[in-house]
Each structure stands twice: as C-alpha cells, then as structure tokens.
Scaffold this motif. Structure first.
Motif, PDB file in Angstrom:
ATOM      1  N   LEU A  33     -17.989 -25.345 -33.325  1.00  0.00           N
ATOM      2  CA  LEU A  33     -18.097 -26.408 -32.342  1.00  0.00           C
ATOM      3  C   LEU A  33     -16.738 -26.518 -31.663  1.00  0.00           C
ATOM      4  O   LEU A  33     -15.715 -26.638 -32.342  1.00  0.00           O
ATOM      5  CB  LEU A  33     -18.441 -27.737 -33.016  1.00  0.00           C
ATOM      6  N   GLN A  34     -16.710 -26.458 -30.332  1.00  0.00           N
ATOM      7  CA  GLN A  34     -15.473 -26.623 -29.586  1.00  0.00           C
ATOM      8  C   GLN A  34     -15.637 -27.777 -28.615  1.00  0.00           C
ATOM      9  O   GLN A  34     -16.632 -27.834 -27.895  1.00  0.00           O
ATOM     10  CB  GLN A  34     -15.120 -25.367 -28.771  1.00  0.00           C
ATOM     11  N   VAL A  35     -14.669 -28.683 -28.617  1.00  0.00           N
ATOM     12  CA  VAL A  35     -14.622 -29.766 -27.644  1.00  0.00           C
ATOM     13  C   VAL A  35     -13.278 -29.642 -26.942  1.00  0.00           C
ATOM     14  O   VAL A  35     -12.231 -29.731 -27.577  1.00  0.00           O
ATOM     15  CB  VAL A  35     -14.793 -31.145 -28.307  1.00  0.00           C
ATOM     16  N   ARG A  36     -13.339 -29.404 -25.634  1.00  0.00           N
ATOM     17  CA  ARG A  36     -12.128 -29.192 -24.830  1.00  0.00           C
ATOM     18  C   ARG A  36     -12.105 -30.210 -23.699  1.00  0.00           C
ATOM     19  O   ARG A  36     -13.109 -30.421 -23.029  1.00  0.00           O
ATOM     20  CB  ARG A  36     -12.135 -27.785 -24.251  1.00  0.00           C
ATOM     21  N   ASP A  37     -10.940 -30.833 -23.503  1.00  0.00           N
ATOM     22  CA  ASP A  37     -10.797 -31.739 -22.370  1.00  0.00           C
ATOM     23  C   ASP A  37      -9.569 -31.344 -21.561  1.00  0.00           C
ATOM     24  O   ASP A  37      -8.731 -30.590 -22.027  1.00  0.00           O
ATOM     25  CB  ASP A  37     -10.705 -33.199 -22.836  1.00  0.00           C
ATOM     26  N   ASP A  38      -9.508 -31.843 -20.341  1.00  0.00           N
ATOM     27  CA  ASP A  38      -8.365 -31.557 -19.477  1.00  0.00           C
ATOM     28  C   ASP A  38      -7.521 -32.817 -19.256  1.00  0.00           C
ATOM     29  O   ASP A  38      -6.879 -32.974 -18.239  1.00  0.00           O
ATOM     30  CB  ASP A  38      -8.822 -30.969 -18.142  1.00  0.00           C
ATOM     31  N   GLY A  39      -7.537 -33.685 -20.241  1.00  0.00           N
ATOM     32  CA  GLY A  39      -6.825 -34.958 -20.140  1.00  0.00           C
ATOM     33  C   GLY A  39      -5.357 -34.863 -20.518  1.00  0.00           C
ATOM     34  O   GLY A  39      -4.735 -33.808 -20.441  1.00  0.00           O
ATOM     35  N   MET A  40      -4.810 -36.000 -20.973  1.00  0.00           N
ATOM     36  CA  MET A  40      -3.384 -36.129 -21.265  1.00  0.00           C
ATOM     37  C   MET A  40      -2.925 -35.238 -22.409  1.00  0.00           C
ATOM     38  O   MET A  40      -1.747 -34.958 -22.534  1.00  0.00           O
ATOM     39  CB  MET A  40      -3.042 -37.578 -21.610  1.00  0.00           C
ATOM     40  N   GLY A  41      -3.817 -34.834 -23.248  1.00  0.00           N
ATOM     41  CA  GLY A  41      -3.434 -34.015 -24.388  1.00  0.00           C
ATOM     42  C   GLY A  41      -2.902 -34.864 -25.522  1.00  0.00           C
ATOM     43  O   GLY A  41      -2.640 -36.046 -25.375  1.00  0.00           O
TER      44      GLY A  41
END
Length: 94
Positions: A33-41
């Motif tokens: 399962l991978q959850v990737r976001d482009d937010g603040m980190g």
C-alpha cells in the motif's frame, strides 16, 4: 482499508496537499500500500515518533498485521508512506 484511510486523513489535516495518490500493488506474494502526497512533507523523526492519534492508529494496525512501514520524503514537498504486507503466516492471518 483503515490504514489507508488514516494516512489520507493525516495528509489532508496536516500536509495541505493538492494531490494524494493511493496505490495498492501485489508483487508476487507481497501486497504494498502506498500513500503519496505533494504537501508540506514531514521528517523521518515525525514519522517514527508521531504522537498523534492518527499515527498511533496506523502503528497499532501495522503491528497487529505484522507489516513493515517505510517512509520517504519527496524532494522539498510531499511524503510517500509504504505499508508492506508479507505472505500469510500463522500470526498475521492474511
């Protein structure tokens, strides 16, 4: 399902992302399962020692399923979290 739900919820609450991507991939006998976001980190320390209810819930579920967690900071922004579920054993019941 609940792990993915919690990771997405945390990203929405804390990372201010424009995009969140969820991937569920089966590799041979392993499920990732991978959850990737482009937010603040976030930092690795925040991932390992996060003391909020969200990461507590994730950590309890990961431990119960005997999964492996991985964290990767993506450049200046974004976070990638992987939950790796290995083949069925007597203990994890998968």
């Amino acid at each position: 399902y609940r792990i993915a739900q919690e990771l997405v919820s945390n990203a929405l609450k804390h990372a201010d992302p424009e995009t969140i991507r969820i991937n569920l991939v089966r590799k041979t006998k392993t499920v990732v399962l991978q959850v990737r976001d482009d937010g603040m980190g976030m930092t690795h320390d925040q991932f390992e020692n996060g003391n909020g209810a969200g990461f507590s819930n994730v950590n309890v579920r990961v431990a119960a399923l005997q999964c492996k967690r991985e964290f990767e900071k993506k450049h200046e922004q974004g976070t990638l979290i992987r939950i790796i579920v290995h083949p069925k054993t007597e203990n994890n019941g998968l």
